[in-house]
Motif scaffolding. Structure first.
Motif, PDB file in Angstrom:
ATOM      1  N   UNK A 136       0.827  -1.348  -0.011  1.00 13.70           N
ATOM      2  CA  UNK A 136       0.127   0.067   0.049  1.00 13.70           C
ATOM      3  C   UNK A 136       0.839   1.187   0.105  1.00 13.70           C
ATOM      4  N   UNK A 137       0.294   2.431  -0.377  1.00 13.71           N
ATOM      5  CA  UNK A 137       1.008   3.562  -0.153  1.00 13.71           C
ATOM      6  C   UNK A 137       0.682   4.054   1.238  1.00 13.71           C
ATOM      7  N   UNK A 138       1.587   3.949   2.222  1.00 16.96           N
ATOM      8  CA  UNK A 138       1.347   4.061   3.657  1.00 16.96           C
ATOM      9  C   UNK A 138       1.018   5.654   4.140  1.00 16.96           C
ATOM     10  N   UNK A 139       1.451   6.529   3.253  1.00 16.76           N
ATOM     11  CA  UNK A 139       0.950   7.989   3.666  1.00 16.76           C
ATOM     12  C   UNK A 139      -0.120   8.638   2.666  1.00 16.76           C
ATOM     13  N   UNK A 140      -0.811   7.607   2.471  1.00 24.60           N
ATOM     14  CA  UNK A 140      -2.135   8.041   1.723  1.00 24.60           C
ATOM     15  C   UNK A 140      -3.370   7.480   2.500  1.00 24.60           C
ATOM     16  N   UNK A 141      -4.298   7.874   2.180  1.00 23.25           N
ATOM     17  CA  UNK A 141      -5.589   7.216   2.888  1.00 23.25           C
ATOM     18  C   UNK A 141      -6.035   6.068   2.308  1.00 23.25           C
ATOM     19  N   UNK A 142      -6.834   5.063   2.645  1.00 21.72           N
ATOM     20  CA  UNK A 142      -7.308   4.102   1.965  1.00 21.72           C
ATOM     21  C   UNK A 142      -8.093   4.402   0.794  1.00 21.72           C
ATOM     22  N   UNK A 143      -8.780   5.271   0.673  1.00 19.65           N
ATOM     23  CA  UNK A 143      -9.386   5.687  -0.527  1.00 19.65           C
ATOM     24  C   UNK A 143      -8.640   6.395  -1.548  1.00 19.65           C
ATOM     25  N   UNK A 144      -7.579   7.009  -0.951  1.00 19.86           N
ATOM     26  CA  UNK A 144      -6.655   7.756  -2.161  1.00 19.86           C
ATOM     27  C   UNK A 144      -5.798   6.510  -2.743  1.00 19.86           C
ATOM     28  N   UNK A 145      -5.697   5.381  -2.008  1.00 16.41           N
ATOM     29  CA  UNK A 145      -4.878   4.416  -2.437  1.00 16.41           C
ATOM     30  C   UNK A 145      -5.637   3.862  -3.497  1.00 16.41           C
ATOM     31  N   UNK A 146      -7.098   3.797  -3.426  1.00 18.14           N
ATOM     32  CA  UNK A 146      -7.724   3.066  -4.779  1.00 18.14           C
ATOM     33  C   UNK A 146      -7.903   4.015  -6.022  1.00 18.14           C
ATOM     34  N   UNK A 147      -7.785   5.372  -5.353  1.00 10.86           N
ATOM     35  CA  UNK A 147      -8.228   6.364  -6.513  1.00 10.86           C
ATOM     36  C   UNK A 147      -6.625   6.438  -7.363  1.00 10.86           C
TER      37      UNK A 147
ATOM     38  N   UNK B 298     -13.295   9.082  -7.829  1.00 12.67           N
ATOM     39  CA  UNK B 298     -13.637   9.000  -6.513  1.00 12.67           C
ATOM     40  C   UNK B 298     -15.027   8.274  -6.183  1.00 12.67           C
ATOM     41  N   UNK B 299     -15.817   8.550  -7.030  1.00 17.12           N
ATOM     42  CA  UNK B 299     -17.241   7.861  -6.914  1.00 17.12           C
ATOM     43  C   UNK B 299     -16.928   6.126  -7.076  1.00 17.12           C
ATOM     44  N   UNK B 300     -15.920   5.830  -7.933  1.00 11.61           N
ATOM     45  CA  UNK B 300     -15.795   4.517  -8.042  1.00 11.61           C
ATOM     46  C   UNK B 300     -15.119   3.799  -6.968  1.00 11.61           C
ATOM     47  N   UNK B 301     -14.258   4.538  -6.366  1.00  8.15           N
ATOM     48  CA  UNK B 301     -13.294   4.321  -5.267  1.00  8.15           C
ATOM     49  C   UNK B 301     -14.434   4.102  -4.194  1.00  8.15           C
ATOM     50  N   UNK B 302     -15.350   5.027  -3.749  1.00  7.28           N
ATOM     51  CA  UNK B 302     -16.233   4.813  -2.746  1.00  7.28           C
ATOM     52  C   UNK B 302     -16.999   3.552  -3.030  1.00  7.28           C
ATOM     53  N   UNK B 303     -17.383   3.442  -4.132  1.00  8.15           N
ATOM     54  CA  UNK B 303     -18.211   2.054  -4.321  1.00  8.15           C
ATOM     55  C   UNK B 303     -17.471   0.837  -3.955  1.00  8.15           C
ATOM     56  N   UNK B 304     -16.194   0.781  -4.542  1.00  8.78           N
ATOM     57  CA  UNK B 304     -15.360  -0.063  -4.039  1.00  8.78           C
ATOM     58  C   UNK B 304     -15.109  -0.438  -2.472  1.00  8.78           C
TER      59      UNK B 304
ATOM     60  N   UNK C 115      -9.243  -4.720  -3.311  1.00  6.99           N
ATOM     61  CA  UNK C 115     -10.020  -3.560  -3.633  1.00  6.99           C
ATOM     62  C   UNK C 115      -9.412  -2.870  -5.000  1.00  6.99           C
ATOM     63  N   UNK C 116      -7.962  -2.630  -4.872  1.00  4.68           N
ATOM     64  CA  UNK C 116      -7.238  -2.066  -5.878  1.00  4.68           C
ATOM     65  C   UNK C 116      -7.466  -2.755  -7.185  1.00  4.68           C
ATOM     66  N   UNK C 117      -7.700  -4.182  -7.136  1.00  2.00           N
ATOM     67  CA  UNK C 117      -7.800  -4.987  -8.457  1.00  2.00           C
ATOM     68  C   UNK C 117      -9.346  -4.535  -9.102  1.00  2.00           C
ATOM     69  N   UNK C 118     -10.241  -3.987  -8.182  1.00  2.00           N
ATOM     70  CA  UNK C 118     -11.550  -3.457  -8.738  1.00  2.00           C
ATOM     71  C   UNK C 118     -11.481  -2.214  -9.413  1.00  2.00           C
ATOM     72  N   UNK C 119     -10.378  -1.605  -9.179  1.00  2.00           N
ATOM     73  CA  UNK C 119     -10.300  -0.168  -9.984  1.00  2.00           C
ATOM     74  C   UNK C 119      -9.743  -0.242 -11.271  1.00  2.00           C
TER      75      UNK C 119
ATOM     76  N   UNK D  19      -9.971  -5.770 -14.522  1.00  2.44           N
ATOM     77  CA  UNK D  19      -9.192  -6.981 -14.350  1.00  2.44           C
ATOM     78  C   UNK D  19      -9.880  -8.352 -14.855  1.00  2.44           C
ATOM     79  N   UNK D  20      -9.038  -9.130 -15.299  1.00  2.00           N
ATOM     80  CA  UNK D  20      -9.637 -10.382 -15.953  1.00  2.00           C
ATOM     81  C   UNK D  20      -9.116 -11.776 -14.959  1.00  2.00           C
ATOM     82  N   UNK D  21      -7.836 -11.352 -14.821  1.00  2.22           N
ATOM     83  CA  UNK D  21      -7.019 -12.540 -14.093  1.00  2.22           C
ATOM     84  C   UNK D  21      -6.553 -11.967 -12.956  1.00  2.22           C
ATOM     85  N   UNK D  22      -6.434 -12.582 -11.554  1.00  2.00           N
ATOM     86  CA  UNK D  22      -5.807 -11.920 -10.357  1.00  2.00           C
ATOM     87  C   UNK D  22      -5.187 -13.253  -9.912  1.00  2.00           C
TER      88      UNK D  22
END
Length: 261
Positions: A96-107, A136-142, A170-174, A177-180
């Motif tokens: 993770x990007x430790x100095x960013x928020x969870x939401x910002x990591x997704x964005x 941002x809206x997509x990240x909130x949904x995820x 959750x980051x894969x959902x941004x 993705x086909x294969x994880x």
């Protein structure tokens, strides 16, 4: 799991070998991952599981053989190129990007954002703002999907190990993705959050059509999620079958625990 799997494998490893110095880690190994499946990969320590993962993910070159995705040779493509084609890999230790928020990591995940282009920020500010709001809206949904809405504004570095694993999923959902590829995602996760992880993987598979290839030592998790299960030993496929077949195979038992007199 999806009941109707496509005939052409989404991932096919053909006769891949890899050695480090004089140590043969992968030996003429071939596997197939069916589209829409959650395929497990197990084996004793040193069996070559992570090495094979790294080759599929493009982070490690093979010595021979090839890797196909949807019938196309991807053997020499980079992780960045594979990311844009929908092949993603998560790690045993979350990145993770430790100095960013969870939401910002997704964005941060979606590629080719207009805000990354200096000229767009000058010449197309309204387009940049519009795209940022969509992301941002997509990240909130995820983040709601993965049940981390209550920590969306928390620095990612402060999350628990299990929450970081959920965030990585959750980051894969941004992306598209086909294969994880999941590398020991249960490691260091408490049982409560592990239940959330398993449920999210099942939902991504069943509702969004994700294909998963899972390395895991937690046999309960493998039994819950995976069919089929591939067993590696000494860099080769020992067997492939259901978890029941794997557990009842004496050669697999011997590979894990040694020969019992």
């Amino acid at each position: 799991m999806n009941s109707k799997l496509e005939e052409q494998p989404i991932i096919e490893v053909q006769n891949v070998s890899k050695a480090f110095g004089g140590l043969q880690v992968i030996n003429n190994c071939s596997i197939q991952v069916a589209k829409g499946s959650v395929t497990g990969m197990i084996g004793p320590n040193g069996a070559g599981k992570s090495t094979l993962f790294n080759i599929i993910a493009g982070t490690l070159p093979e010595d021979s053989g090839q890797v196909l995705m949807e019938g196309r040779d991807i053997t020499h493509e980079t992780p960045d190129q594979l990311f844009h084609q929908g092949l993603l890999r998560t790690f045993q230790i979350a990145h993770e990007f430790s100095h960013m928020t969870a939401l910002e990591n997704l964005m941060m995940v979606p590629p080719r954002q207009e805000g990354e282009n200096l000229f767009s920020t000058w010449l197309k500010p309204s387009l940049v703002r519009q795209q940022e709001e969509e992301v941002r809206q997509r990240a909130l949904e995820v983040i709601d999907f993965i049940n981390l809405g209550h920590v969306k504004n928390e620095l990612a570095g402060n999350l628990s190990g299990g929450q970081k694993k959920l965030l990585e999923l959750g980051r894969t959902m941004m992306t598209d993705a086909k294969v994880v590829l999941l590398d020991e995602i249960a490691a260091g996760v408490n049982r409560t959050l592990l239940v959330d992880l398993v449920k999210n993987i099942e939902r991504l598979n069943q509702e969004m059509g994700y294909t998963f290839l899972v390395i895991e030592h937690d046999m309960d998790m493998i039994a819950r999620l995976c069919d089929p299960v591939i067993v590696l030993a000494q860099g080769e496929v020992m067997m492939e079958g259901s978890i029941e077949e794997v557990r009842n195979n004496p050669e697999v038992v011997e590979a894990y625990f040694g020969k019992v007199d």
